[in-house]
Design an enzyme around this catalytic site. Structure first.
Site, PDB file in Angstrom:
ATOM      1  N   HIS A   1     -37.469  -7.698 -20.947  1.00  0.00           N
ATOM      2  CA  HIS A   1     -36.854  -7.012 -19.808  1.00  0.00           C
ATOM      3  C   HIS A   1     -35.387  -6.742 -20.107  1.00  0.00           C
ATOM      4  O   HIS A   1     -34.712  -7.540 -20.757  1.00  0.00           O
ATOM      5  CB  HIS A   1     -36.957  -7.860 -18.537  1.00  0.00           C
ATOM      6  CG  HIS A   1     -38.310  -7.845 -17.907  1.00  0.00           C
ATOM      7  ND1 HIS A   1     -38.575  -7.230 -16.704  1.00  0.00           N
ATOM      8  CD2 HIS A   1     -39.491  -8.373 -18.319  1.00  0.00           C
ATOM      9  CE1 HIS A   1     -39.850  -7.381 -16.407  1.00  0.00           C
ATOM     10  NE2 HIS A   1     -40.426  -8.077 -17.361  1.00  0.00           N
ATOM     11  N   LEU A   2     -34.913  -5.628 -19.609  1.00  0.00           N
ATOM     12  CA  LEU A   2     -33.509  -5.246 -19.748  1.00  0.00           C
ATOM     13  C   LEU A   2     -32.765  -5.698 -18.500  1.00  0.00           C
ATOM     14  O   LEU A   2     -33.077  -5.250 -17.390  1.00  0.00           O
ATOM     15  CB  LEU A   2     -33.425  -3.724 -19.897  1.00  0.00           C
ATOM     16  CG  LEU A   2     -32.115  -3.098 -20.360  1.00  0.00           C
ATOM     17  CD1 LEU A   2     -31.789  -3.535 -21.779  1.00  0.00           C
ATOM     18  CD2 LEU A   2     -32.229  -1.575 -20.292  1.00  0.00           C
TER      19      LEU A   2
END
Length: 243
Positions: free
Chosen positions: A226-227
């Protein structure tokens, strides 16, 4: 688990566990973390902020579960504020954030995209259902490619995500209701599963919240699929003519 760190003192904390977990998610005790913080005092009145953090159901085909969890969250958030508010409190911010496990581009997530939470809170990245602002990015990376050189360092990931063609290789695209890739979909900027929403409050001092910056952060390259996202709000008193 949910983790929240604050530079401001916490006045109240409460956790609610969702009652509708399914499959392996039912073992994770997912829920809503509610926190009230104090930013200061003005003319004897507390200046407070509210932060709600969650992680919704991750199961394929879990749209109704996620919608129910959001409904529960809104109810718990209201209860938390009613329980912990003091007369005259000045609410500087009210933020709802977390991995909601649905996006604003997939046909498979249509039910969540029109949930009432988006009429209560503002999503700074969103124009409306199925339409994000042109600068918004997906936050879900292809987990099989997170160690590729192009995204293996913060600097490399930043360069890759800034290139429209290159980032398509590393950001997950729209899905169908069964979790399969939607091959008929026009490419979007990827699946944005991670949200920071905000809303304003009426009170003894009228405040206006303005978005100064939304960040898509590459510092955790190789550490997650995930960013991370960030939101910087500017909160100022509303000036009325003649006052």
């Amino acid at each position: 688990g949910l983790f929240l760190a604050s530079r401001c003192p916490m006045l109240a904390v409460q956790y609610h566990c969702y009652s509708n977990g399914r499959n392996i998610d039912s073992l994770a005790a997912k829920g809503l973390l509610c926190v009230q913080v104090q930013l200061g005092v003005s003319q004897g009145k507390r200046i407070v902020g509210y932060i709600y953090c969650t992680h919704l159901d991750a199961n394929t085909g879990g749209a109704q579960i996620r919608c129910d969890q959001l409904k529960q969250s809104l109810h718990w958030a209201q209860q938390f504020q009613e329980t912990n508010a003091q007369h005259g409190d000045i609410v500087a911010f009210d933020v709802f954030c977390g991995d909601l496990n649905f996006d604003n581009c997939s046909s498979g997530d249509e039910m969540e995209q029109v949930h009432e939470i988006f009429s209560v809170y503002t999503d700074p990245c969103r124009i409306g259902p199925q339409q994000d602002k042109p600068w918004a990015l997906g936050t879900l990376l292809n987990s099989l490619k997170i160690y590729d050189e192009a995204v293996a360092t913060p600097e490399n990931m930043k360069r890759t995500l800034e290139d429209e063609k290159k980032r398509q290789k590393y950001l997950e695209g729209p899905i169908l209701a069964d979790g399969q890739p939607d091959l008929s979909a026009i490419w979007s900027e990827g699946r944005r599963l991670d949200y920071i929403l905000y809303r304003e409050h009426l009170g003894p001092v009228e405040l206006k919240a303005a978005v100064e910056k939304v960040s898509f952060i590459t510092k955790l390259a190789c550490c997650s699929d995930h960013l991370p996202v960030g939101l910087q709000l500017s909160v100022t008193p509303v000036a009325h003519p003649g006052m």
